[in-house]
Design a protein around this motif. Sequence first.
Motif, short mmCIF file in Angstrom:
data_model
loop_
_atom_site.label_atom_id
_atom_site.label_comp_id
_atom_site.label_asym_id
_atom_site.label_seq_id
_atom_site.Cartn_x
_atom_site.Cartn_y
_atom_site.Cartn_z
N SER A 21 10.90 9.56 -10.60
CA SER A 21 11.37 10.84 -10.04
C SER A 21 10.93 12.00 -10.92
O SER A 21 10.55 13.07 -10.41
N ALA A 32 7.13 12.49 -10.12
CA ALA A 32 6.89 13.05 -8.79
C ALA A 32 7.03 14.56 -8.85
O ALA A 32 6.18 15.31 -8.34
N GLU A 33 8.07 15.02 -9.52
CA GLU A 33 8.31 16.45 -9.60
C GLU A 33 7.25 17.14 -10.46
O GLU A 33 6.66 18.14 -10.07
N GLY A 78 4.18 15.74 -6.33
CA GLY A 78 4.16 14.86 -5.17
C GLY A 78 5.53 14.74 -4.53
O GLY A 78 6.54 15.12 -5.12
N ALA A 79 5.56 14.20 -3.29
CA ALA A 79 6.84 13.88 -2.66
C ALA A 79 7.37 12.57 -3.25
O ALA A 79 8.55 12.27 -3.10
N TYR A 80 6.49 11.81 -3.88
CA TYR A 80 6.88 10.54 -4.52
C TYR A 80 5.92 10.25 -5.66
O TYR A 80 4.82 10.81 -5.71
N ALA A 83 -1.14 18.07 -5.62
CA ALA A 83 -0.80 18.73 -4.36
C ALA A 83 -2.00 18.65 -3.41
O ALA A 83 -1.87 18.94 -2.22
N PRO A 125 1.73 13.50 -1.00
CA PRO A 125 2.55 14.46 -0.27
C PRO A 125 3.47 13.85 0.79
O PRO A 125 4.44 14.49 1.19
N ASP A 126 3.17 12.61 1.25
CA ASP A 126 4.00 12.04 2.33
C ASP A 126 4.91 10.96 1.79
O ASP A 126 4.48 9.86 1.43
N ALA A 127 6.22 11.27 1.77
CA ALA A 127 7.21 10.37 1.19
C ALA A 127 7.16 8.99 1.82
O ALA A 127 7.49 7.99 1.19
N TYR A 155 5.48 5.90 0.02
CA TYR A 155 6.13 5.26 -1.13
C TYR A 155 6.60 3.85 -0.78
O TYR A 155 6.39 2.90 -1.55
#
Length: 400
Positions: free
Chosen positions: A62, A65-66, A70-72, A190, A216-218, A221
């Motif tokens: 987590s 990701a931040e 990314g979203a993940y 990104a 970008p697409d959770a 994951y």
Amino acid sequence: MSVAPGSKRRPAVLGGAPVFAAPVTVTRALAPARDAMDRRLDGVLADRWFTNDGALVRELESRLAERLGGAYCAAFCNGTFAIEAALRSFDLEGEVITTPFTFPATVHAIAWSGLEPVFCDVDPESWNLDPARAAERIGARSAALLPVHVFGNPCDVAALAGLGRRHDLPVIYDAAHAFDVRLHGRPIAAHGDCSVFSFHATKIFHTGEGGGAVGPDAGRYERLRLLRNFGIASEDVVRGVGVNGKLSELHAALGLAVLDDVAAETRRRAALAARYRERLAGWEGIRLQRMAPGTTPNHFNFAIAIEEAGFGLSRDAVYHALRAENVMARRYFNPLCSEIDAYRGLPSASPDALPHAHRISREVLCLPLFGDLGEDSVDGVVDALDSLRACAPEVRRALT
Ligand SMILES: *Cc1c(COP(=O)(O)O)cnc(C)c1O
């Protein structure tokens, strides 16, 4: 304006004393504070939870990701497997267009996944995959683009995104060198459909061994999690073919402890890189990689290109002469991936089609760069280079 050699010292290959008494390596892994590491390890030992979606891997995912935009972030046992899992998560068949000027892992990950690497030449200034050449390589069997942000220099992300969109091909970045790199203020991950980082000990941020896929697409994951854990979706459901590609809690403990030190490491490297640039400015026959406009670099390494005609010595001569000075500079990436046995027979591996990559792989030398190298050592490396160019004809004779 060119700056003439100023050195009076005798190069070690000509009998002078080496600049350094002991070998200076090209990089040195960050070692975290012992208490930051111990605190995490105490938790692992108390819980006896060493792997399988442990608390530390989840915390690392987590935070990364931040930080990486990314979203993940899906953590893996190494960066190479993270590329393989990323490729597999797109269900590809056929050819993957990539650069020959990269670490073998990029191309091996394609081949190991049952896909065919297609080499495409690089841009002579940025040393990254040239989108215009990549467009010429796209055909009926193209499945994806796998460019590399080489030495942390962002690829031409806008052109590559356009190419991917026009031909309906995912753009998967090998971002192994690009931890914390930003482009116009945005994290590098990104851009693209997925970006893969290596957390190997030679990289700026590391977990000893490890890697991560960020995107970008959770939704991706979950797929990546299945691929790294035998496809196990629940106690009684196994989906698809998965293997064991997990990161352990011990590695995550190291990573979380290292993560706190990365920003300071980058600042120290930035100061040393600035010193290299200042000292080498105006030298005939020395060229630097052109960074993409708007880049916030991570100073992963300090690469120079040596043009023999201007410098007086070939890159290989400089490499050997520096070793005599105890400077362990590295010839990344030579040979090119298109020259290694496994791939040299591919139609796209023909040197005629890869002129810029060939030239760059014969000219580039990565000089030592790591946070506690020290400015004196940067000066030592540059003094060694200065003495080599001052005595170029003699050095050339001594080496042949
Ligand atoms: C380091 C690296 C990798 C592979 O990473 P590992 O974590 O060692 O498997 C992939 N691509 C590039 C460009 C690298 O430099």
